[in-house]
Scaffold this motif. Structure first.
Motif: not given
Length: 112
Positions: A77-79, A63-73, A91-95
C-alpha cells in the motif's frame, strides 16, 4: 529518560532506599531530591509524572508509527506521512487502529 533514571538512582541510593515495588513507592522516594523546597511532595510527584508520562507518550507514537509503515509495506500500500489521508487510507488506518488498541489495552488493564 536516561537523566531521570540517573538522578532517581543517585537520590535513592544516597537515601538508602533500595526496596521499591510500585510506581507510588518510586514517586515517594524522590522526596529527598526536593526536600528543601516548599511542597516537596507535590514537586516530587510532578518530577516522577514527567519521567513516566513523557516516555510513555513517546512510545505510543513510535510503536503505532512503526506498525503503520510495516503493515502497508507488506501489503504493498502507499505509506507516507507526506501523503493525504485519501491517498494512503490503509497507512493512516493502521496508525489509528494501533493507537486505539494500545489505548484499550491500558483501560482494560493489560500490562505491557
Amino acid at each position: 529518560m536516561v537523566y531521570f533514571i540517573l538522578v532517581g538512582g543517585t537520590v535513592l541510593h544516597s537515601a538508602h532506599i533500595t526496596d521499591i515495588n510500585t510506581a507510588a513507592d518510586a514517586a515517594k522516594a524522590l522526596g529527598p531530591l526536593v526536600q528543601s523546597f516548599p511542597n516537596s511532595e507535590l514537586i516530587s510527584k510532578i518530577i516522577f509524572a514527567n519521567g513516566i508520562i513523557g516516555p510513555g507518550l513517546l512510545a505510543v507514537l513510535v510503536i503505532s508509527g512503526s506498525a503503520s509503515y510495516t503493515v502497508p509495506e507488506a501489503l504493498n500500500w502507499n505509506s507516507s506521512l507526506d501523503l493525504k489521508f485519501t491517498k494512503a487510507k490503509g497507512f493512516y488506518m493502521v496508525i489509528i487502529i494501533s493507537t486505539l488498541i494500545g489505548l484499550c489495552m491500558n483501560f482494560i488493564g493489560i500490562t505491557p
